[in-house]
Write a protein that holds these residues in place. Structure first.
Motif, PDB file in Angstrom:
ATOM      1  N   PRO A  10       0.822  -1.213   0.000  1.00 48.65           N
ATOM      2  CA  PRO A  10       0.000   0.000   0.000  1.00 48.65           C
ATOM      3  C   PRO A  10       0.856   1.263   0.000  1.00 48.65           C
ATOM      4  N   VAL A  11       0.276   2.332  -0.522  1.00 47.84           N
ATOM      5  CA  VAL A  11       0.926   3.634  -0.438  1.00 47.84           C
ATOM      6  C   VAL A  11       1.046   3.973   1.052  1.00 47.84           C
ATOM      7  N   PRO A  12       2.260   4.269   1.530  1.00 44.59           N
ATOM      8  CA  PRO A  12       2.394   4.582   2.953  1.00 44.59           C
ATOM      9  C   PRO A  12       1.739   5.921   3.303  1.00 44.59           C
ATOM     10  N   PRO A  18       8.678   6.372   3.013  1.00 41.74           N
ATOM     11  CA  PRO A  18       8.250   5.923   1.679  1.00 41.74           C
ATOM     12  C   PRO A  18       8.878   4.568   1.320  1.00 41.74           C
ATOM     13  N   PHE A  19       8.240   3.848   0.421  1.00 43.15           N
ATOM     14  CA  PHE A  19       8.763   2.579  -0.080  1.00 43.15           C
ATOM     15  C   PHE A  19      10.116   2.840  -0.724  1.00 43.15           C
ATOM     16  N   LEU A  49       3.329   0.927  -9.236  1.00 40.24           N
ATOM     17  CA  LEU A  49       1.919   1.189  -9.485  1.00 40.24           C
ATOM     18  C   LEU A  49       1.581   2.669  -9.385  1.00 40.24           C
ATOM     19  N   ASP A  50       0.478   3.033 -10.006  1.00 37.77           N
ATOM     20  CA  ASP A  50      -0.049   4.385  -9.885  1.00 37.77           C
ATOM     21  C   ASP A  50      -0.567   4.540  -8.457  1.00 37.77           C
ATOM     22  N   PRO A  51      -0.062   5.514  -7.696  1.00 42.89           N
ATOM     23  CA  PRO A  51      -0.495   5.661  -6.303  1.00 42.89           C
ATOM     24  C   PRO A  51      -1.994   5.908  -6.145  1.00 42.89           C
ATOM     25  N   GLY A  54      -4.019   3.186  -4.678  1.00 46.49           N
ATOM     26  CA  GLY A  54      -3.913   2.873  -3.257  1.00 46.49           C
ATOM     27  C   GLY A  54      -2.699   2.008  -2.943  1.00 46.49           C
ATOM     28  N   TYR A  55      -2.021   1.575  -4.003  1.00 50.65           N
ATOM     29  CA  TYR A  55      -0.836   0.731  -3.834  1.00 50.65           C
ATOM     30  C   TYR A  55       0.361   1.371  -4.509  1.00 50.65           C
ATOM     31  N   ASP A  56       1.531   1.141  -3.923  1.00 52.31           N
ATOM     32  CA  ASP A  56       2.774   1.715  -4.413  1.00 52.31           C
ATOM     33  C   ASP A  56       3.507   0.765  -5.358  1.00 52.31           C
ATOM     34  N   THR A  57       3.603  -0.496  -4.931  1.00 50.45           N
ATOM     35  CA  THR A  57       4.424  -1.468  -5.647  1.00 50.45           C
ATOM     36  C   THR A  57       3.740  -2.826  -5.638  1.00 50.45           C
ATOM     37  N   GLN A  58       3.911  -3.548  -6.732  1.00 50.88           N
ATOM     38  CA  GLN A  58       3.410  -4.923  -6.839  1.00 50.88           C
ATOM     39  C   GLN A  58       4.579  -5.827  -7.176  1.00 50.88           C
TER      40      GLN A  58
END
Length: 104
Positions: A10-12, A18-19, A49-51, A54-58
């Motif tokens: 998830p986006v922190p 930050p990730f 991912l597009d923030p 709701g998610y940063d990375t997959q």
């Protein structure tokens, strides 16, 4: 039948760290590849991912089957990999998995 494991980070929150993609790609993913490439991990991929989602990375991990995935998570390398997560993320990933039905 292959098992596909998807990790969604998830986006922190603004107050959280930050990730750390540089660490993730430079240290964590090579650790995963080294530990599990001969233990049933067939391939992996990382997606920024597009923030707005709701998610940063997959991260997607494709395993030979569910049994080797479960075993890898419980072995010493798996424990070391899980212990490394705080080095790049302060939020827990959503982890989902299932059987690959078809691909091109």
């Amino acid at each position: 039948m292959s098992t596909v494991v998807t990790l969604l980070y998830p986006v922190p929150a603004e107050s959280a760290k930050p990730f750390d993609m540089e660490y993730y790609l430079g240290t964590h993913i090579p650790m995963v590849d080294k530990a599990w490439s001969n233990a049933g991990l067939k391939k992996w991929q990382v997606v920024k991912l597009d923030p707005k989602s709701g998610y940063d990375t997959q991260c997607t991990l494709v395993w030979e089957n569910t049994e080797v995935f479960a075993k890898a998570m419980e072995d010493d390398a798996g424990k070391k990999i899980l212990a490394d997560i705080p080095n790049f993320s302060t939020v827990s990933a959503v982890r989902v998995w299932g059987s690959l039905v078809k691909e091109n």
